[in-house]
Design a protein around this motif. Structure first.
Motif, PDB file in Angstrom:
ATOM      1  N   CYS A  13      71.096  41.439  74.639  1.00 15.39           N
ATOM      2  CA  CYS A  13      72.477  41.837  74.331  1.00 15.39           C
ATOM      3  C   CYS A  13      72.759  41.822  72.837  1.00 15.39           C
ATOM      4  O   CYS A  13      73.926  41.727  72.439  1.00 15.39           O
ATOM      5  N   ALA A  14      71.726  41.875  72.020  1.00 16.40           N
ATOM      6  CA  ALA A  14      71.921  41.734  70.572  1.00 16.40           C
ATOM      7  C   ALA A  14      72.888  42.771  70.015  1.00 16.40           C
ATOM      8  O   ALA A  14      73.625  42.498  69.066  1.00 16.40           O
ATOM      9  N   ALA A  15      72.913  43.946  70.612  1.00 24.25           N
ATOM     10  CA  ALA A  15      73.751  45.027  70.084  1.00 24.25           C
ATOM     11  C   ALA A  15      75.240  44.797  70.329  1.00 24.25           C
ATOM     12  O   ALA A  15      76.079  45.347  69.614  1.00 24.25           O
ATOM     13  N   THR A  16      75.580  43.999  71.321  1.00 22.96           N
ATOM     14  CA  THR A  16      76.996  43.825  71.688  1.00 22.96           C
ATOM     15  C   THR A  16      77.494  42.394  71.557  1.00 22.96           C
ATOM     16  O   THR A  16      78.702  42.155  71.643  1.00 22.96           O
ATOM     17  N   GLU A  73      65.159  38.267  72.010  1.00 25.79           N
ATOM     18  CA  GLU A  73      65.841  38.767  70.820  1.00 25.79           C
ATOM     19  C   GLU A  73      66.274  37.585  69.955  1.00 25.79           C
ATOM     20  O   GLU A  73      66.272  36.443  70.404  1.00 25.79           O
ATOM     21  N   ASP A  74      66.669  37.873  68.738  1.00 20.10           N
ATOM     22  CA  ASP A  74      67.085  36.804  67.828  1.00 20.10           C
ATOM     23  C   ASP A  74      68.554  36.445  68.067  1.00 20.10           C
ATOM     24  O   ASP A  74      69.412  36.639  67.199  1.00 20.10           O
ATOM     25  N   ILE A  75      68.817  35.927  69.246  1.00 20.98           N
ATOM     26  CA  ILE A  75      70.183  35.504  69.583  1.00 20.98           C
ATOM     27  C   ILE A  75      70.613  34.350  68.680  1.00 20.98           C
ATOM     28  O   ILE A  75      71.755  34.298  68.202  1.00 20.98           O
ATOM     29  N   ARG A 120      78.579  27.174  69.640  1.00 19.89           N
ATOM     30  CA  ARG A 120      77.371  26.405  69.963  1.00 19.89           C
ATOM     31  C   ARG A 120      76.292  27.350  70.501  1.00 19.89           C
ATOM     32  O   ARG A 120      76.569  28.204  71.337  1.00 19.89           O
ATOM     33  N   TYR A 121      75.062  27.161  70.020  1.00 20.07           N
ATOM     34  CA  TYR A 121      73.923  27.937  70.514  1.00 20.07           C
ATOM     35  C   TYR A 121      73.061  27.033  71.384  1.00 20.07           C
ATOM     36  O   TYR A 121      72.704  25.916  70.991  1.00 20.07           O
ATOM     37  N   LEU A 122      72.716  27.523  72.570  1.00 12.80           N
ATOM     38  CA  LEU A 122      71.863  26.783  73.500  1.00 12.80           C
ATOM     39  C   LEU A 122      70.834  27.758  74.062  1.00 12.80           C
ATOM     40  O   LEU A 122      71.148  28.925  74.313  1.00 12.80           O
ATOM     41  N   LYS A 123      69.627  27.288  74.263  1.00  7.62           N
ATOM     42  CA  LYS A 123      68.580  28.161  74.803  1.00  7.62           C
ATOM     43  C   LYS A 123      68.004  27.561  76.074  1.00  7.62           C
ATOM     44  O   LYS A 123      67.647  26.377  76.108  1.00  7.62           O
ATOM     45  N   ASN A 124      67.908  28.388  77.117  1.00  5.99           N
ATOM     46  CA  ASN A 124      67.274  27.948  78.354  1.00  5.99           C
ATOM     47  C   ASN A 124      65.767  27.798  78.133  1.00  5.99           C
ATOM     48  O   ASN A 124      65.159  28.577  77.398  1.00  5.99           O
TER      49      ASN A 124
END
Length: 245
Positions: free
Chosen positions: A13-16, A42-44, A58-62
């Motif tokens: 979803c990097a584009a949106t 992607e580089d979320i 906040r950024y969280l990664k599964n």
């Protein structure tokens, strides 16, 4: 004013994504935004870090790809707000959305509020078509027509914890709304297009035939017999034709 935790599952979803995040940051309520990277490739994280020291983000990664439902459930568990609001990464809100919903829930005592939505093209252009919602939505209403769009929902966190999204081979959010209304009676609706909903060919709703089959599964997962499931499905199909006419 009560605090809201905005939960954004992020997958390809990097584009949106930035438009979704910005629309949440523009809300006039106390909030936190949880961007949950579902191993999108992607580089979320870079997009989130580009906001600098924004304390609400906040950024969280599964650790592994979980899918949208389990990612939302994880977000609910990690949230610190009194309410949770779900926002898909390809949708975006109008600035007054959460403020109007919080005021309405305080007035009605309901645990869930949704809004109307404006349909947009995959490129984000206004298609001049809005889907309304009723001001009061009953369990019976919802049985025959899922008028509650996930990205429009503001929900008390304790109710979200009680009824996590399950059965991702169906419309898991629809099952959750049905169970909540079974217990709590009604939901509130703000009949304004405060959600901008991007129509795409991706996701569960992109393939209408597949989506219809998933809706039938919803009724079966709710424990309905075959006859009742068929009747609910026919009503759903007729409402769908009317909604997108």
């Amino acid at each position: 004013m009560k605090k809201v935790s905005v939960i954004i599952p992020a997958y390809r979803c990097a584009a949106t994504l930035r438009q979704a995040i910005d629309s949440a940051l523009f809300q006039e309520v106390p909030l936190e935004i949880l961007v949950l990277d579902d191993c999108s490739g992607e580089d979320i994280e870079g997009i989130v870090r580009s906001y600098g020291d924004e304390p609400r983000l906040r950024y969280l990664k599964n650790e592994k790809n979980l899918g949208a439902a389990a990612t939302r459930n994880r977000g609910v568990k990690l949230a610190t707000g009194d309410y949770v609001a779900f926002l898909d990464a390809d949708d975006w809100w109008e600035p007054e959305k959460l403020k109007k919903q919080l005021a309405l829930l305080e007035q009605t005592g309901d645990v869930l509020a949704c809004t109307g939505r404006r349909l947009c093209s995959p490129e984000g252009e206004d298609l001049r078509k809005c889907i309304p919602v009723k001001s009061r939505i009953t369990y019976k209403d919802l049985l025959h027509h899922n008028s509650i769009n996930c990205s429009s929902v503001l929900l008390r966190r304790d109710a979200a914890l009680r009824y996590p999204m399950e059965h991702e081979d169906s419309h898991e959010d629809y099952i959750t709304w049905l169970k909540i209304l079974q217990e709590y009676g009604m939901a509130s609706g703000v009949d304004e297009p405060l959600l901008n909903y991007r129509l795409t060919t991706k996701g569960k709703s992109g393939n209408k035939l597949k989506s219809a089959g998933m809706t039938f599964k919803v009724y079966r997962y709710m424990g309905f017999g075959l006859g009742k499931s068929i009747l609910c499905f026919i009503s759903y199909a007729l409402n769908g034709i009317w909604k997108y006419r």
